[in-house]
Design a protein around this motif. Structure first.
Motif, PDB file in Angstrom:
ATOM      1  N   VAL A 194     -65.086 -39.454  30.136  1.00 27.30           N
ATOM      2  CA  VAL A 194     -63.747 -39.106  29.641  1.00 27.30           C
ATOM      3  C   VAL A 194     -62.657 -40.130  29.918  1.00 27.30           C
ATOM      4  CG1 VAL A 194     -64.163 -36.627  29.772  1.00 27.30           C
ATOM      5  CG2 VAL A 194     -63.163 -37.776  31.727  1.00 27.30           C
ATOM      6  N   HIS A 245     -61.742 -39.336  25.807  1.00 28.44           N
ATOM      7  CA  HIS A 245     -60.926 -38.173  26.160  1.00 28.44           C
ATOM      8  C   HIS A 245     -60.622 -37.353  24.909  1.00 28.44           C
ATOM      9  CE1 HIS A 245     -58.427 -35.967  28.965  1.00 28.44           C
ATOM     10  NE2 HIS A 245     -57.491 -35.922  28.034  1.00 28.44           N
ATOM     11  N   PHE A 269     -63.733 -35.288  24.102  1.00 26.96           N
ATOM     12  CA  PHE A 269     -63.791 -34.200  25.079  1.00 26.96           C
ATOM     13  C   PHE A 269     -62.783 -33.107  24.692  1.00 26.96           C
ATOM     14  CE2 PHE A 269     -62.839 -32.298  29.240  1.00 26.96           C
ATOM     15  CZ  PHE A 269     -64.075 -32.267  29.868  1.00 26.96           C
ATOM     16  N   GLY A 270     -61.549 -33.519  24.395  1.00 27.19           N
ATOM     17  CA  GLY A 270     -60.498 -32.569  24.048  1.00 27.19           C
ATOM     18  C   GLY A 270     -60.749 -31.852  22.735  1.00 27.19           C
ATOM     19  N   LEU A 319     -63.344 -29.170  23.233  1.00 27.82           N
ATOM     20  CA  LEU A 319     -62.746 -27.998  23.881  1.00 27.82           C
ATOM     21  C   LEU A 319     -61.833 -27.229  22.926  1.00 27.82           C
ATOM     22  CD1 LEU A 319     -62.123 -29.464  27.384  1.00 27.82           C
ATOM     23  CD2 LEU A 319     -63.363 -27.358  26.915  1.00 27.82           C
ATOM     24  N   GLU A 344     -63.800 -28.882  34.529  1.00 28.48           N
ATOM     25  CA  GLU A 344     -63.275 -30.252  34.572  1.00 28.48           C
ATOM     26  C   GLU A 344     -61.942 -30.334  33.835  1.00 28.48           C
ATOM     27  OE1 GLU A 344     -62.613 -33.814  35.735  1.00 28.48           O
ATOM     28  OE2 GLU A 344     -64.352 -32.691  36.421  1.00 28.48           O
ATOM     29  N   ASP A 345     -61.855 -29.664  32.696  1.00 27.31           N
ATOM     30  CA  ASP A 345     -60.593 -29.653  31.962  1.00 27.31           C
ATOM     31  C   ASP A 345     -59.514 -28.916  32.754  1.00 27.31           C
ATOM     32  OD1 ASP A 345     -59.201 -30.482  29.587  1.00 27.31           O
ATOM     33  OD2 ASP A 345     -59.178 -28.387  28.963  1.00 27.31           O
ATOM     34  N   HIS A 346     -59.909 -27.885  33.470  1.00 28.20           N
ATOM     35  CA  HIS A 346     -58.985 -27.134  34.313  1.00 28.20           C
ATOM     36  C   HIS A 346     -58.405 -28.036  35.398  1.00 28.20           C
ATOM     37  CE1 HIS A 346     -58.052 -24.182  37.602  1.00 28.20           C
ATOM     38  NE2 HIS A 346     -57.343 -23.702  36.599  1.00 28.20           N
ATOM     39  N   TRP A 401     -58.022 -31.259  35.237  1.00 28.81           N
ATOM     40  CA  TRP A 401     -57.129 -32.216  34.583  1.00 28.81           C
ATOM     41  C   TRP A 401     -55.797 -31.559  34.233  1.00 28.81           C
ATOM     42  CZ3 TRP A 401     -56.009 -36.961  34.209  1.00 28.81           C
ATOM     43  CH2 TRP A 401     -55.270 -37.461  33.158  1.00 28.81           C
ATOM     44  N   VAL A 408     -56.699 -22.413  30.607  1.00 30.61           N
ATOM     45  CA  VAL A 408     -57.046 -23.728  30.073  1.00 30.61           C
ATOM     46  C   VAL A 408     -57.557 -23.595  28.644  1.00 30.61           C
ATOM     47  CG1 VAL A 408     -58.601 -25.700  30.321  1.00 30.61           C
ATOM     48  CG2 VAL A 408     -57.503 -24.721  32.328  1.00 30.61           C
ATOM     49  N   ARG A 446     -55.881 -25.160  25.360  1.00 29.55           N
ATOM     50  CA  ARG A 446     -56.618 -26.024  24.428  1.00 29.55           C
ATOM     51  C   ARG A 446     -56.582 -25.465  23.006  1.00 29.55           C
ATOM     52  NH1 ARG A 446     -57.555 -31.336  25.284  1.00 29.55           N
ATOM     53  NH2 ARG A 446     -58.295 -31.643  27.382  1.00 29.55           N
TER      54      ARG A 446
END
Length: 184
Positions: free
Chosen positions: A28, A34, A37-38, A41, A111-113, A115, A141, A145
């Motif tokens: 990421v 990134h 990844f985003g 999500l 992991e997103d949480h 960030w 999160v 998203r």
């Protein structure tokens, strides 16, 4: 608290996320990765909150990342494979056997949480936002998203206006390097 303190909170928090995490950096830590990844999500979260929204598939992910970041389908496919190997995505067959659904794992949401929490802490330093316990949860999160765009026009314009930053965020480990330089 002022800008200097908020910036320090953000830099320290974001640096800590990527320090000594080589594979996570590979997953990421450039703007295009990134974005993939985003977008994954975002598609997942929209489907989680609305059964009528399409589920995450490689084709949908490739289309969204092309529209929002100009990324090639091959790059998205390669990155998706890496995310699967790292345990961030899993696959399952759809009702239509020609399709494979990509499932976002709890690890990816966690992991997103992490960030998002770093980002919110720096805003909290200004006194603009003080998240409740519910807003610190992985469910928040996903809601974040689902509601947020993947590559806001403002982000692309900012990167375009500041080529020195683009130099860092478009390269492997460059974002971590930029954060470490700013810490010094």
């Amino acid at each position: 608290m002022g800008f200097t303190e908020a910036r320090a909170i953000y830099i320290e928090g974001a640096s800590a996320l990527y320090r000594n995490t080589g594979l996570l950096n590979k997953a990421v830590n450039t703007l295009p990765r990134h974005a993939i990844f985003g977008c994954a999500l975002h598609i997942h979260a929209r489907h989680a909150f609305d059964d009528e929204a399409p589920a995450l598939t490689l084709t949908r992910l490739q289309k969204m990342t092309a529209e929002n970041g100009g990324l090639s389908p091959g790059r998205v496919a390669a990155q998706t494979l890496l995310l699967r190997k790292l345990g961030f995505l899993e696959t399952r067959m759809a009702a239509d056997r020609r399709q494979r659904i990509l499932e976002v794992t709890d690890r990816m949401v966690a992991e997103d949480h992490r960030w998002l929490t770093v980002q919110l802490r720096s805003i909290e330093a200004f006194g603009l936002f003080s998240p409740s316990d519910d807003e610190r949860s992985p469910g928040f999160v996903l809601a974040f998203r689902a509601a947020s765009p993947m590559m806001p026009v403002e982000t692309a314009a900012f990167v375009g206006r500041h080529p020195a930053i683009a130099f860092f965020i478009m390269r492997d480990g460059g974002y971590s390097m930029l954060l470490e330089l700013l810490r010094a």
